[in-house]
Each structure stands twice: as C-alpha cells, then as structure tokens.
Design a protein around this motif. Sequence first.
Motif, PDB file in Angstrom:
ATOM      1  N   ARG A 239      -4.788 -13.990  -3.569  1.00  0.00           N
ATOM      2  CA  ARG A 239      -4.631 -13.229  -2.313  1.00  0.00           C
ATOM      3  C   ARG A 239      -5.265 -13.929  -1.133  1.00  0.00           C
ATOM      4  O   ARG A 239      -4.897 -13.654   0.005  1.00  0.00           O
ATOM      5  CB  ARG A 239      -5.270 -11.842  -2.493  1.00  0.00           C
ATOM      6  N   ASN A 713      -5.479 -11.241   7.958  1.00  0.00           N
ATOM      7  CA  ASN A 713      -6.195  -9.958   8.013  1.00  0.00           C
ATOM      8  C   ASN A 713      -6.091  -9.197   6.682  1.00  0.00           C
ATOM      9  O   ASN A 713      -7.058  -8.559   6.234  1.00  0.00           O
ATOM     10  CB  ASN A 713      -5.635  -9.104   9.152  1.00  0.00           C
ATOM     11  N   THR A 714      -4.894  -9.283   6.063  1.00  0.00           N
ATOM     12  CA  THR A 714      -4.723  -8.618   4.766  1.00  0.00           C
ATOM     13  C   THR A 714      -5.664  -9.203   3.714  1.00  0.00           C
ATOM     14  O   THR A 714      -6.298  -8.467   2.942  1.00  0.00           O
ATOM     15  CB  THR A 714      -3.272  -8.764   4.292  1.00  0.00           C
ATOM     16  N   GLN A 716      -8.465 -10.764   4.316  1.00  0.00           N
ATOM     17  CA  GLN A 716      -9.838 -10.398   4.672  1.00  0.00           C
ATOM     18  C   GLN A 716     -10.135  -8.955   4.271  1.00  0.00           C
ATOM     19  O   GLN A 716     -11.220  -8.660   3.742  1.00  0.00           O
ATOM     20  CB  GLN A 716     -10.037 -10.580   6.184  1.00  0.00           C
ATOM     21  N   ASP A 717      -9.175  -8.072   4.460  1.00  0.00           N
ATOM     22  CA  ASP A 717      -9.358  -6.667   4.053  1.00  0.00           C
ATOM     23  C   ASP A 717      -9.454  -6.549   2.528  1.00  0.00           C
ATOM     24  O   ASP A 717     -10.214  -5.732   1.996  1.00  0.00           O
ATOM     25  CB  ASP A 717      -8.207  -5.814   4.585  1.00  0.00           C
ATOM     26  N   PHE A 718      -8.638  -7.369   1.813  1.00  0.00           N
ATOM     27  CA  PHE A 718      -8.702  -7.342   0.349  1.00  0.00           C
ATOM     28  C   PHE A 718     -10.088  -7.755  -0.140  1.00  0.00           C
ATOM     29  O   PHE A 718     -10.644  -7.137  -1.059  1.00  0.00           O
ATOM     30  CB  PHE A 718      -7.638  -8.288  -0.219  1.00  0.00           C
ATOM     31  N   LYS A 720     -12.822  -7.413   1.485  1.00  0.00           N
ATOM     32  CA  LYS A 720     -13.771  -6.369   1.876  1.00  0.00           C
ATOM     33  C   LYS A 720     -13.683  -5.153   0.954  1.00  0.00           C
ATOM     34  O   LYS A 720     -14.720  -4.576   0.587  1.00  0.00           O
ATOM     35  CB  LYS A 720     -13.498  -5.960   3.318  1.00  0.00           C
ATOM     36  N   ASN A 721     -12.458  -4.782   0.552  1.00  0.00           N
ATOM     37  CA  ASN A 721     -12.261  -3.521  -0.172  1.00  0.00           C
ATOM     38  C   ASN A 721     -12.229  -3.664  -1.702  1.00  0.00           C
ATOM     39  O   ASN A 721     -12.477  -2.692  -2.412  1.00  0.00           O
ATOM     40  CB  ASN A 721     -10.960  -2.859   0.298  1.00  0.00           C
ATOM     41  N   HIS A 722     -11.883  -4.843  -2.218  1.00  0.00           N
ATOM     42  CA  HIS A 722     -11.667  -4.982  -3.661  1.00  0.00           C
ATOM     43  C   HIS A 722     -12.630  -5.928  -4.340  1.00  0.00           C
ATOM     44  O   HIS A 722     -12.641  -6.013  -5.578  1.00  0.00           O
ATOM     45  CB  HIS A 722     -10.236  -5.458  -3.935  1.00  0.00           C
ATOM     46  N   THR A 723     -13.391  -6.683  -3.592  1.00  0.00           N
ATOM     47  CA  THR A 723     -14.293  -7.661  -4.218  1.00  0.00           C
ATOM     48  C   THR A 723     -15.294  -6.980  -5.138  1.00  0.00           C
ATOM     49  O   THR A 723     -15.563  -7.456  -6.264  1.00  0.00           O
ATOM     50  CB  THR A 723     -15.022  -8.475  -3.143  1.00  0.00           C
TER      51      THR A 723
END
Length: 834
Positions: A239, A713-714, A716-718, A720-723
Amino acid sequence: MAPVLGFFLLLGLCGDTVSDGSPPSTNSFDGLEFEFPPTNYETEDSYEAGPIGILFQMVRIFLHTVQPHAFPEDIIRKILQKKFDLSKDYDKIIYYEIGIITCAALGLLFIILMPLVGFFFSVCRCCNKCGGEMHQRQKKNGTFLRKYFAVSLLVICIFISVGITYGFVASHHMRTHLRKTQKLAESNFNDLRTLLNTTPGQIDYVLDQYTITKAKAFSDLDNVKLLLGGSIYEKLRPRVVPALDNVKAMADAIRETKEALVMVNSVLMDMKQSSAHLSANLSDIQKDLAQSLKDPACRVPSAATTCDHINSSLSYLDVSVDFSQLPPLDKQIANITDVLQTNLSGLIQEGYRSFNDIPETVESKTTNVISDIKRTLNSIGSEITNISKKIPVQDKLSNFIHYINNTEDYVHRYLPTLEEYDSYRWLGCLVVCCLLTLMVIFYCLGLLCGTLGYDRKATPTRRGCVSNTGGIFLMVGVGFSFLFCWLLMTIVVLTFVVGGNVEKLVCESYQNKKLFQVLDTPYLLNENWKYYLSGMMFDKPDVNLTFEQVYSDCTENKGIYATLRLENIYNISKHLNFQERMGNINSNFETTDIRIENVVLLDEAGRKNLMDFSSSGVDRIDYNAFMNATSKHPTKVNLLSFAADLDIKANHLPQGDLKQSLKRNAQTLRTIHRIRIIPLEKSMTTVYQTMRGLQYKNSGLGVKVANVIFFLNTAQDFLKNHTSMITAEESKKFATMILGYIEHYLQWVRIAITEQVAACKPVATALDSAVDVFLCGYIVDPMNLFWFGLGKATVFLLPAIIFAVKLAKYYRRMDSEDVYDDGVAVTHHTNWVA
C-alpha cells in the motif's frame, strides 16, 4: 506346573523391565527436527521351526481332534483360587481331559494286555496250538493268502518306519535346538542389559533436545528485525511503496520535462537560423537561374520549351515552414525551473527512508521483551532438566538389574545339567527307536528271505533253508514285538499325557492370550488385590494394569511409561505444563507497545511542489503546432530531385553558357541539401519526437498529479489507521511461532517419554523366548512329534504280529504235510535229522 511357574516368573519380570527396539522416530516443525536414536537388539522377533513345522502342525491337528474343548478358563481360575484343590472340580476336569484320558486308557489297556497276550500266545505255541503245530493244511487259495500276508506286512512295516523316522527327527530336533538355548538366553540377557544401559541416555537425549529448541527460538528472537519487523514491513509495503513510486515517477517526469523543453527551445532557435539561411540560399539560386534563362539560347525553338519549364518551376525553390511562427517555451521553462527549486527527489528519499526504518524501529521497541522471553526460556530449560531426575523409569530399571543377574546365574548354573539330561534323553530315544528299527529289520529280513527262498514246487516239508530262515526271522520279530511293545507304549502314554496337556494348556493358550486373561482375573492371584500387577508395582490394586495389556504393549514396542501406566506415579504431562509461562510470553508481545510513528511519506513542501508542476503550463503548450511544423519537409520541392531534373534538361541543351549555368546550379542545390537540409531534418525529427513524448506525458497533467496526491494521502492514512493493527497481528504471529517451537518440543517429549523411551520389546521377546521358543518350540513340539511317531509305530506292531505269524507258516519248513490218496487227505510225517 513347572512351566506355569516359570511363566509367572517371567511375567513378574515384566513388571519391572522395559526395552527399546523401535525404529527411529522423527518429528519436524518449521526447520526444527527431532530424531529419536534407535537401539539394536540381538534376539530375533520370531521363531521358525523350518520344514519340520509341517509335522508339528500335523500333531497339533491330532491333538485338537482328541482334545477339541476350548481352554478351560473357569476351571483354571477355580483351581488357582482353591490353591490347587481338585476334590470338587474333578468332574469338570475329567470332562475337559476326556479325550486325553480315553487315549491314555487305551494305551494302558495296550500296556496290560500285550504282555498277557504274548505270554498266553507263547504258552499256546509251546503246546503246539495257536499255529504252533508244524503242519500246514493245503488250501486252494494258499498262494493268494501268502501274497496277501506278505504285502500287508510290508505296508505295515512302511508305516512303522515312518513313525520311527518321526521319532528320530523329533529327537534330533530337540537335541540340536536345546544346544541353542545358551545362545538364545545370552542374546535375551544382552538385550535386557542393553535396555537398562541405554534408557538413561535416551531420557537425557530427549531432555537435551531442548537446547536445540531454545537455540532456534533465540535465533529467531535475535532476528526480530527481519522476522517481525520485516513481516510488518511486507504487510505495509503493497500500500505504501506504490504511492512513493508514483511520486518518484512524477519527480523524474518534472526533471525530464524541463530537460526536454530546454532542448526543444535550443533546437528551435537553431532551426530558425538554419531555415533563414536556407531561404537565402534558395533565393540566390532562384535569381541566378532566372538570369541564366534570359540567355538568347532559350529563344531557339528546340530549347524554348525546356527553358519555359525551368522558369515555371523556380517558384518551388523556397522553404515550406516558417519556424518563427512557433510559440516560445521560455515561460514554461521558467515555471518548471521554479518547481525544481524544491528537491522533490530528496523529499521522496526521506519518505522511503522513513518507511524502510520500520524493522529497526521494531527491533528497538522489543529489546526489553526479548530479554524477558529469553530469561523465561532459560528457566523452562532448568525445570525440564530437573524432570529427568523425577521420572520413575530409571528407578524401575535400577530395581530390575538384580533380577537379570539372578536369572542369568540360574540359567548358567542349570543349563549344563539340562544339556546333560538331554544327552541321556537322546540316548534313551535312540535305544527306543533302535528297538523298533530292529523289529522292522526282522520283519523285512523275514519278508526278503521268505520271498526269495520260496519255491512253489517244493512241498511244505521240503522247503529250502532260505525260506525257512525267513519264517524264523518273522517269528523273532513277533517275539521282540511282544517283549518290548508294552514298554514302548508306556513311554508313549507318559509323553502323550505330559506333552498334550502342556501344548493345550500352556502353548496354545499362550499364543491366543487366553492364559493372560486367566491371570488377569480380579482377586485371583491375591484375594485383596483387584489387579495383581498394579498392586505389586504401585500398591494401587485398583489401577487397571493387566498381564495381557503389558504383554501386548511390549509386543508393539511401546515405552515403559505407557505400558506400566506410570502416570499413576508421576504425571509427566502435568510437570511439562508450562502454559502459565508460555502465556506470559504471549502476553508480553501483546502488551508491548510497538508504535511506528513519524512515517511521513511526503511533507507539505513536496505536495506543493507537485501542485506547482501541475500549474506550470506544460500541459497547455500547443504541441500540435510544433508537431505539424516539424512533420513537413523543409522545402517545397525535394532539392535532389530538382537538381537531377536540371541535369536532365541541361543535357538536352546545346553547349554554351546556359547549359553550364544549369549544371552549376544543380550542383549547388545538392550542396545545399547536404549542408542545410539534412541537419535541419534531423533537428525537426528531434523536436517532433520530443514534443510528442511531452504531449503524452503531460496530457491531463492536473488529473495525474491529483491522482498521485490522492494515492499518497491514501497510503499515509493507511499507515496512520492500520499500522497498529498490523503490528499487533504480526507480533502475535511471531509470539505464536516462538511458542510453537516450545510446544512442539514439549509434545515430542511427551510422546518420546511415554511411547518411545525404554520401549519394552526385549521383555516380550524374552517371554516369547522362554515360553513359545524354548518350552513349546524346543521341547513340547518335538516331544509331541516323538510320541506321535512312536505311538504310531507301536500300534502298528499289533497287525504286524498277526500278519507275521500267519505268513511265517508259508515260509517255514513243516514237520508234516497233507498227502492225497484216492481223493482222501492223509497226513504224511517227515522226520528231519540234523
């Protein structure tokens, strides 16, 4: 009852011994492989009697016919419970033994009657009765009777000889195999000692394999950067990396676009200059040709047409493209130059570096938990080492060594005596068989001499010496038969009763395990113990431990732990239960805060740089104008074709200034093509291809940049939210892998200790050697074959006596004979003087 007592002794040994002859056991798990060391033993697992086994089987069929009843389990139980008191159960015993008793009674009748019959027969013969009178009646069927008696006696002798052969073979088989007893006993004792000596090492080996397991776990823990950090990285990579690759591709596109525009701008300036020079050169040639066409030679009718054609084509000597009309690219170049002021490639490398540092971050975050896990694994190893001192297998084996020593001393002490007695037995069997052989020899000599010496023409009183000798041999055989047949039958009855009962009660019941089932009867061997073995071993008579189960497990080569149900003393599964500590290892990973923060793929400066590139105007350049201008030929006419046409037309003109001028201008056109046209065409081709590539790359530039920023951005959001979730999942998998090594080892330890360590195959082999091989194979089977053959030969002596007595009358020389005078028989006496 000696065989039964010996059987009990070996079963008692079974309670304290184990053996291992199992094949190597392997168990692997994710590169972790355990192989149980094999143990080799000397004693063969099975005993084969060889070709003589067919005869043994024939005797067993005879015994089954005589004694068809099943093994008397209830009778044996009652006898053992009543301490061998047979007063109340004699009727059941008689019913079971009725076949053997009947055969024995017939044998006793034979033993009693044959001497009496022989005595009365002898007295009767002495009184010239019972065929003792030396007078033979003349009969019409005398020849037939003589032949009939001779053939019958010969067949009987053959049957007797077969029985004697059985006796010789059985005696020889017993003698040769009893000599192997020493080797058989030594191999069994060696196997039992091998068992005792290797079992402690097997236990230590099993427990020492934890070192390999721990080393594998430590290696993975030390490699947490690659195994855990790398797995987290690989989960995020699909991703994240494509988004960074798109930004990197866009940065490369910005740099390549500037380079292409600068190059096009430079080439365009050169093209404008070249086009101006080309236009001037073509104008000069056009003027020179126009001046030459004013020559008076063009007014000649033959040249006028050619001059007119040349004059009409002079307008084509001009450039076809005005490059000065193309828009300049200075503004776009300036805009991209401003965009490149920001080092977008450097920012992207920072994003790569930040993402690639995830394994190092994981390694640094797990340093403390890795140390705690290693300490836990070391403590588990210390406890596993202490377990070897508590497993009762070694205690049971150490208590058993004196049983082996005592039994071996007993065997070595009495085995020479057994061999000595066997020599006496062999000699006795030889004498008995020789007696029977002697009787058969007398009968055969009588048949031989009587048959060869018989003369049909000789009268009974004039028979020859050879024939008379044959008859005497037959009567000697009869005498020996009466004299010794009762003794032979006595031997047959005694060995038949002993051998038949041992075969049916011990050997057969041992093979079908009926004897074990009797011994396993609750409260049989000890009225206070339900199960004798468990009471004797553990003082826990309610534990279901039976002789049959122990023997079956040892035959299947199971370990002593499972065979003797040692979990009732020491539950190894309970002591190998480290669930609490292993749960702590799992919880340590779950509670470890492995936060992967500050992973910035591209900062705001980089994003702004991308937006500036999208508004730089490179997507609004009139690429079609450039491509249309550079796709045309530089001149309106091909100069080489025009020059060739001038040469052709000049050749049709007469010699003169006009012709020379045309040829000179044609050569000048070729020079202009070489110097001006060819470089200009290359520049135009370069500009065309470059602008077409830029048009393809920058078409929809705004949408492309927006897509790049969207995917960035997607990603970066992944992160942030799934790590955190991915980190937790991979940490759990890593902990499960580490715990899997330990659980796999502990599972293998349970299997190895309970089923493979001290596998008691040698005990079952020793018991089989004592009962099935030594008692039944070496002694009972040949003894039964001996009495079977001897009894068969002895029984056939009775018809042999009858036929020999009858036949002797036809071979011996008579004292008187019948003489017929006028049809009346008159006895004629002949006195023979020696």
